[in-house]
Design a protein around this motif. Structure first.
Motif, PDB file in Angstrom:
ATOM      1  N   TYR A 147       0.649  -1.375  -0.116  1.00 24.42           N
ATOM      2  CA  TYR A 147      -0.232   0.000  -0.043  1.00 24.42           C
ATOM      3  C   TYR A 147       0.674   1.271   0.008  1.00 24.42           C
ATOM      4  O   TYR A 147       0.392   2.244  -0.601  1.00 24.42           O
ATOM      5  CB  TYR A 147      -1.061  -0.011   1.101  1.00 24.42           C
ATOM      6  N   LEU A 165       1.329   1.210  -4.320  1.00 24.47           N
ATOM      7  CA  LEU A 165       0.411   2.192  -4.479  1.00 24.47           C
ATOM      8  C   LEU A 165       0.625   3.674  -4.106  1.00 24.47           C
ATOM      9  O   LEU A 165      -0.056   4.366  -4.514  1.00 24.47           O
ATOM     10  CB  LEU A 165      -0.841   1.630  -3.800  1.00 24.47           C
ATOM     11  N   GLU A 223       1.106   5.669   5.154  1.00 24.93           N
ATOM     12  CA  GLU A 223       0.521   5.105   6.487  1.00 24.93           C
ATOM     13  C   GLU A 223       0.150   6.054   7.522  1.00 24.93           C
ATOM     14  O   GLU A 223       0.947   6.966   7.749  1.00 24.93           O
ATOM     15  CB  GLU A 223       1.403   3.917   7.166  1.00 24.93           C
ATOM     16  N   PHE A 233      -4.169   3.176   5.802  1.00 23.56           N
ATOM     17  CA  PHE A 233      -3.417   3.956   4.577  1.00 23.56           C
ATOM     18  C   PHE A 233      -4.224   5.071   4.165  1.00 23.56           C
ATOM     19  O   PHE A 233      -5.288   5.139   4.159  1.00 23.56           O
ATOM     20  CB  PHE A 233      -2.724   2.935   3.677  1.00 23.56           C
ATOM     21  N   ASP A 238      -3.887  -7.581  -3.638  1.00 21.02           N
ATOM     22  CA  ASP A 238      -2.885  -7.146  -2.590  1.00 21.02           C
ATOM     23  C   ASP A 238      -2.195  -8.329  -2.114  1.00 21.02           C
ATOM     24  O   ASP A 238      -2.468  -9.615  -2.439  1.00 21.02           O
ATOM     25  CB  ASP A 238      -3.435  -6.307  -1.481  1.00 21.02           C
ATOM     26  N   ILE A 247      -8.105  -5.454  -5.653  1.00 22.04           N
ATOM     27  CA  ILE A 247      -7.904  -4.057  -5.767  1.00 22.04           C
ATOM     28  C   ILE A 247      -8.197  -3.741  -7.251  1.00 22.04           C
ATOM     29  O   ILE A 247      -7.542  -4.379  -8.098  1.00 22.04           O
ATOM     30  CB  ILE A 247      -6.594  -3.594  -5.218  1.00 22.04           C
TER      31      ILE A 247
END
Length: 115
Positions: free
Chosen positions: A24, A28, A32, A47, A103, A109
């Motif tokens: 993430y 991506l 966080e 996130f 993921d 996703i």
């Protein structure tokens, strides 16, 4: 009256937080955010990006979300395609290019870009 979507919650197995961070944040490009202390005790990770927030909560009897999924609108789908060689393209949504990925724990996703 609903004003906006605050976040989407997905589940993840215990101990998967490092994998989730790598994906993430590292893939991506989200950042966080700290969970409130009482919620942090439960594990998982949150996130955030511009106008987007996703929470990954730890679930003892974890099963990945293979149909239900968040869909993230992106500016440069090709940049994600380059990072995600297992992405599955889909041209069934008029006006958008999109791909599906999983993921690191198997949750679906969707990434899409206006054409």
């Amino acid at each position: 009256m609903i004003r906006a979507l605050h976040h989407v919650q997905l589940a993840a197995p215990k101990g998967s937080e490092p994998l989730l961070r790598d994906f993430y944040v590292g893939v991506l490009g989200l950042r966080e955010v700290s969970k409130p202390p009482k919620l942090a005790e439960r594990g998982g990770a949150w996130f955030r990006g511009d106008g987007v927030e996703i929470h990954l909560g730890i679930e003892d009897d974890f099963r990945p979300a293979r149909k239900a999924h968040p869909a993230f609108l992106v500016d440069d789908l090709d940049a994600y395609v380059a990072k995600l060689p297992d992405a599955v393209p889909d041209d069934l949504f008029p006006g958008y290019r999109r791909i599906y990925v999983s993921d690191p724990v198997g949750n679906r996703i969707e990434l899409l870009q206006l054409v």
